[in-house]
Design a protein around this motif. Structure first.
Motif, PDB file in Angstrom:
ATOM      1  N   GLY A  51      -2.116   7.406  -0.412  1.00  0.00           N
ATOM      2  CA  GLY A  51      -1.371   6.518   0.464  1.00  0.00           C
ATOM      3  C   GLY A  51      -1.992   6.515   1.844  1.00  0.00           C
ATOM      4  N   GLU A  52      -1.264   5.968   2.823  1.00  0.00           N
ATOM      5  CA  GLU A  52      -1.766   5.870   4.184  1.00  0.00           C
ATOM      6  C   GLU A  52      -1.929   7.256   4.802  1.00  0.00           C
ATOM      7  OE1 GLU A  52      -2.767   3.273   5.831  1.00  0.00           O
ATOM      8  OE2 GLU A  52      -2.263   1.810   4.265  1.00  0.00           O
ATOM      9  N   GLN A  80       4.842   3.723  -3.754  1.00  0.00           N
ATOM     10  CA  GLN A  80       4.734   2.264  -3.677  1.00  0.00           C
ATOM     11  C   GLN A  80       5.623   1.693  -2.577  1.00  0.00           C
ATOM     12  OE1 GLN A  80       5.738   1.033  -7.649  1.00  0.00           O
ATOM     13  NE2 GLN A  80       3.695   1.451  -8.470  1.00  0.00           N
ATOM     14  N   GLN A  81       6.836   2.218  -2.456  1.00  0.00           N
ATOM     15  CA  GLN A  81       7.802   1.665  -1.508  1.00  0.00           C
ATOM     16  C   GLN A  81       7.494   2.019  -0.058  1.00  0.00           C
ATOM     17  OE1 GLN A  81      11.515   3.224  -2.940  1.00  0.00           O
ATOM     18  NE2 GLN A  81      11.405   2.116  -4.890  1.00  0.00           N
ATOM     19  N   THR A  82       6.925   3.200   0.176  1.00  0.00           N
ATOM     20  CA  THR A  82       6.692   3.654   1.548  1.00  0.00           C
ATOM     21  C   THR A  82       5.232   3.594   1.973  1.00  0.00           C
ATOM     22  OG1 THR A  82       6.353   5.987   0.949  1.00  0.00           O
ATOM     23  CG2 THR A  82       8.637   5.239   1.275  1.00  0.00           C
ATOM     24  N   GLY A  83       4.321   3.480   1.017  1.00  0.00           N
ATOM     25  CA  GLY A  83       2.903   3.494   1.345  1.00  0.00           C
ATOM     26  C   GLY A  83       2.378   4.872   1.709  1.00  0.00           C
ATOM     27  N   ARG A  84       3.173   5.903   1.516  1.00  0.00           N
ATOM     28  CA  ARG A  84       2.777   7.254   1.900  1.00  0.00           C
ATOM     29  C   ARG A  84       2.138   8.010   0.739  1.00  0.00           C
ATOM     30  NH1 ARG A  84       6.314   9.509   6.443  1.00  0.00           N
ATOM     31  NH2 ARG A  84       7.482   7.723   7.239  1.00  0.00           N
TER      32      ARG A  84
END
Length: 304
Positions: A51-52, A80-84
């Motif tokens: 993720g990020e 998927q929802q947070t991009g983390r």
């Protein structure tokens, strides 16, 4: 006869998901601290979803008898929802991590303190359930610079023996007798029948039976029941601590659970002065399994 698992698998990590290799490693040496020395960390088996890199990662710590796969679907959804980045791991004496005689919270905290910097996941959002929640709380108290936020799932920093059936579960698991050579499906059925008189809840039995695995053609418990039994009083308690953690903290409780009681709130506020307490209706102790959508919504709301 049923035996305890004594092997583990070292993880191989790349971008995105991580896969477990098949190499077998001996039992880790005793890591108990002596003369005030810190416990020696053991290398934990883990999965890391990419993720990020500029966002604090979400780090899940499972409870007693659990493993990193308990959070598989939730980890993927939140990635998927947070991009983390999302990290799940097996605590020592659980899953594919090494077996070790020391099962103290100090030792479990040291394991994670060692792993997070290695993976570049500092600071992280720690999300710990039950035993994992106590581990996360202790880590935040000991090393607050490693923790961006803290979420404790249905557990508080006090002794929880009065509401726990875990010692009975463990005794039932240790008493199981499965003949060698029995097919796995038949063995699991027999184990379930032997657990039923003590553990009437089918969901709990199925959860415990996830620890029954085949190693070298033999069925074993991959959780180290000996170490857990020796440290059960410590696992049910919480190490005394005078310093507090001043970061954002959420205590996420199951509405049908009695693990966190109003009498615990004073100690929660003493150690975690910025704590919020939120209840998930119609959820028991395993909040993430009973109400996964509500569980993820609470996490996203806290992150926001």
């Amino acid at each position: 006869m049923l035996r305890w698992a004594r092997t583990w698998r070292r993880p191989i990590v790349g971008f995105g998901r991580s896969w477990l290799g098949s190499s077998k490693v001996p039992v880790a040496p005793n890591s108990s601290g002596r003369d005030g020395a810190r416990p020696r960390p053991v290398p934990l088996s883990y999965n890391l979803l990419d993720g990020e890199a500029n966002l604090p990662a979400l780090v899940f710590l499972h409870g007693l008898f659990g493993c990193k796969t308990n959070f598989n679907s939730i980890a993927k959804a939140l990635a998927q929802q947070t991009g983390r980045r999302v990290l799940t791991m097996d605590a020592r004496n659980h899953g594919d991590s090494p077996h070790n005689p020391d099962m103290s919270y100090e030792a479990m905290s040291q394991d994670i303190q060692e792993l997070l910097p290695q993976l570049g996941l500092v600071p992280s959002v720690l999300i710990g359930h039950s035993m994992g929640g106590k581990t996360a709380m202790l880590l935040a108290l000991q090393r607050p610079e490693l923790v961006d936020r803290l979420i404790s799932v249905d557990i508080s920093p006090v002794e929880t023996t009065a509401v726990s059936d875990f010692p009975a579960y463990m005794a039932a698991m240790k008493a199981i007798n499965i003949p060698d050579g029995l097919p796995r499906s038949s063995a699991r059925k027999l184990a379930d029948e032997q657990l039923r008189p003590v553990i009437q809840d089918l969901g709990v039995r199925q959860f415990l039976l996830t620890n029954l695995v085949e190693v070298d053609g033999r069925l074993v418990w991959r959780v180290n029941l000996d170490a857990l039994a020796q440290h059960m009083r410590q696992i049910m308690a919480f190490p005394p601590h005078q310093e507090s953690y001043s970061g954002p903290t959420l205590f996420l409780l199951g509405g049908n659970s009695e693990f966190v009681r109003p009498s615990h709130h004073r100690e929660i506020q003493r150690l975690f002065p910025h704590a919020q307490i939120q209840t998930v209706p119609n959820a028991g102790h395993w909040v993430h399994a009973d109400r996964p959508q509500d569980f993820m919504a609470a996490i996203r709301g806290f992150l926001a």
